[in-house]
Design an enzyme around this catalytic site. Structure first.
Site, PDB file in Angstrom:
ATOM      1  N   ARG A   1      12.785  -3.645  11.816  1.00  0.00           N
ATOM      2  CA  ARG A   1      11.833  -3.057  12.740  1.00  0.00           C
ATOM      3  C   ARG A   1      11.202  -4.144  13.601  1.00  0.00           C
ATOM      4  O   ARG A   1      11.007  -5.274  13.140  1.00  0.00           O
ATOM      5  CB  ARG A   1      10.734  -2.304  11.973  1.00  0.00           C
ATOM      6  CG  ARG A   1      11.235  -1.108  11.207  1.00  0.00           C
ATOM      7  CD  ARG A   1      10.105  -0.247  10.661  1.00  0.00           C
ATOM      8  NE  ARG A   1       9.043  -0.985  10.003  1.00  0.00           N
ATOM      9  CZ  ARG A   1       8.395  -0.559   8.921  1.00  0.00           C
ATOM     10  NH1 ARG A   1       8.731   0.589   8.366  1.00  0.00           N
ATOM     11  NH2 ARG A   1       7.420  -1.264   8.389  1.00  0.00           N
TER      12      ARG A   1
ATOM     13  N   ARG B   1      -9.199   0.265   9.637  1.00  0.00           N
ATOM     14  CA  ARG B   1      -8.878  -1.156   9.787  1.00  0.00           C
ATOM     15  C   ARG B   1     -10.119  -1.998  10.093  1.00  0.00           C
ATOM     16  O   ARG B   1     -10.078  -3.213   9.911  1.00  0.00           O
ATOM     17  CB  ARG B   1      -7.859  -1.360  10.918  1.00  0.00           C
ATOM     18  CG  ARG B   1      -6.476  -0.816  10.639  1.00  0.00           C
ATOM     19  CD  ARG B   1      -5.534  -1.224  11.759  1.00  0.00           C
ATOM     20  NE  ARG B   1      -4.215  -0.628  11.653  1.00  0.00           N
ATOM     21  CZ  ARG B   1      -3.224  -1.111  10.926  1.00  0.00           C
ATOM     22  NH1 ARG B   1      -3.401  -2.198  10.223  1.00  0.00           N
ATOM     23  NH2 ARG B   1      -2.056  -0.504  10.900  1.00  0.00           N
TER      24      ARG B   1
ATOM     25  N   ARG C   1      12.413  -7.162   5.149  1.00  0.00           N
ATOM     26  CA  ARG C   1      12.633  -5.715   5.073  1.00  0.00           C
ATOM     27  C   ARG C   1      13.676  -5.273   6.089  1.00  0.00           C
ATOM     28  O   ARG C   1      13.702  -5.732   7.225  1.00  0.00           O
ATOM     29  CB  ARG C   1      11.311  -4.995   5.318  1.00  0.00           C
ATOM     30  CG  ARG C   1      11.382  -3.484   5.170  1.00  0.00           C
ATOM     31  CD  ARG C   1      10.005  -2.879   4.977  1.00  0.00           C
ATOM     32  NE  ARG C   1       9.024  -3.428   5.898  1.00  0.00           N
ATOM     33  CZ  ARG C   1       7.768  -3.710   5.579  1.00  0.00           C
ATOM     34  NH1 ARG C   1       7.327  -3.537   4.358  1.00  0.00           N
ATOM     35  NH2 ARG C   1       6.940  -4.194   6.496  1.00  0.00           N
TER      36      ARG C   1
ATOM     37  N   ARG D   1      -0.248  -9.995  13.129  1.00  0.00           N
ATOM     38  CA  ARG D   1      -0.939  -8.905  12.445  1.00  0.00           C
ATOM     39  C   ARG D   1      -1.859  -9.437  11.346  1.00  0.00           C
ATOM     40  O   ARG D   1      -2.955  -8.921  11.133  1.00  0.00           O
ATOM     41  CB  ARG D   1       0.082  -7.926  11.864  1.00  0.00           C
ATOM     42  CG  ARG D   1       0.883  -7.186  12.925  1.00  0.00           C
ATOM     43  CD  ARG D   1       1.985  -6.364  12.303  1.00  0.00           C
ATOM     44  NE  ARG D   1       1.466  -5.235  11.548  1.00  0.00           N
ATOM     45  CZ  ARG D   1       2.166  -4.585  10.617  1.00  0.00           C
ATOM     46  NH1 ARG D   1       3.389  -4.969  10.321  1.00  0.00           N
ATOM     47  NH2 ARG D   1       1.627  -3.561   9.982  1.00  0.00           N
TER      48      ARG D   1
ATOM     49  N   LYS E   1       0.823  -1.216   0.000  1.00  0.00           N
ATOM     50  CA  LYS E   1       0.000   0.000   0.000  1.00  0.00           C
ATOM     51  C   LYS E   1       0.858   1.267   0.000  1.00  0.00           C
ATOM     52  O   LYS E   1       0.583   2.211  -0.732  1.00  0.00           O
ATOM     53  CB  LYS E   1      -0.936  -0.006   1.210  1.00  0.00           C
ATOM     54  CG  LYS E   1      -1.880  -1.202   1.276  1.00  0.00           C
ATOM     55  CD  LYS E   1      -2.869  -1.088   2.408  1.00  0.00           C
ATOM     56  CE  LYS E   1      -2.215  -1.104   3.789  1.00  0.00           C
ATOM     57  NZ  LYS E   1      -1.543  -2.397   4.085  1.00  0.00           N
TER      58      LYS E   1
END
Length: 216
Positions: free
Chosen positions: A160, A88, A127, A171, A13
């Site tokens: 992260r 959300r 990532r 998640r 996104k």
């Protein structure tokens, strides 16, 4: 053009929102980016959000809704906006409807990026981020020139806390349980458009523009 980019974590996104900004000068409003900055800066919001985000949990609705409304009042959204990571839940979507009515704005489309579960975990867990300038890399898809080091400043790249496989799995489970119903919410309003989120970023972007009613 007022859009929502809908999709699970790591669906791409943010990447697509940045492309929309480059072409149409409509800002990306990413609640994730706003919250991460608050955590880094040690603000009162960051102190609430930090532990929740690190554990893969969502920040309370009233906090998120408040920061979105403040952002939508800023002058740079006059031409439109791209919401990334909000709403959300159907409850947040209801709050967004009321918020937009107060602000005299309305949505043009809700674009849902569809990506397989296994791809989402691989994208997120690979990532790496520069702690100095925020540059983002991926260990296989877009690695730095020197392993583990930022191309721009040579700082050691970090993962992260919310990019570990365990947190990503949590998640995604939350997304399936809480956020997927948004598709039905916006389909009933005639706003939902689905786009295949696997492929080249450029090809996906062209499909998003078509879904949003913009020429290729």
């Amino acid at each position: 053009m007022n859009l929502i980019l809908l999709g699970p974590p790591n669906a791409g996104k943010g990447t697509q929102a940045k492309k929309l900004y480059a072409d149409f000068q409509i800002p990306q409003i990413s609640t994730g980016d706003i919250l991460r900055k608050a955590v880094k800066d040690g603000t009162a919001l960051g102190k609430v959000a930090g532990p929740l985000m690190a554990a893969g949990q969502y920040v309370p609705d009233d906090v998120v809704i408040g920061i979105v409304e403040e952002r939508l009042k800023e002058p740079d959204v006059a031409k439109g906006f791209v919401l990334d990571g909000f709403p959300r839940t159907p409850g947040q979507a209801d709050a967004l409807d009321r918020m937009l009515e107060r602000l005299g704005k309305q949505l043009n489309a809700v674009v849902s990026l569809e990506v397989p579960h296994s791809t989402l975990v691989e994208r997120g867990s690979g990532r790496r981020v520069c702690p100095n300038d925020g540059a983002v890399y991926h260990v296989t898809q877009s690695p730095p020139k020197r392993a583990g080091l930022c191309d721009k400043c040579s700082a050691e790249l970090v993962q992260r806390p919310d990019d570990t496989p365990e947190v990503i799995e949590k998640r995604l489970q939350k997304y399936d349980a809480e956020t997927s119903p948004l598709k039905s919410f916006y389909a009933k309003k005639g706003l939902l458009k689905s786009v295949d989120g696997v492929g080249s970023p450029e090809g996906i972007y062209e499909e998003i523009k078509k879904a949003a009613g913009r020429p290729a």
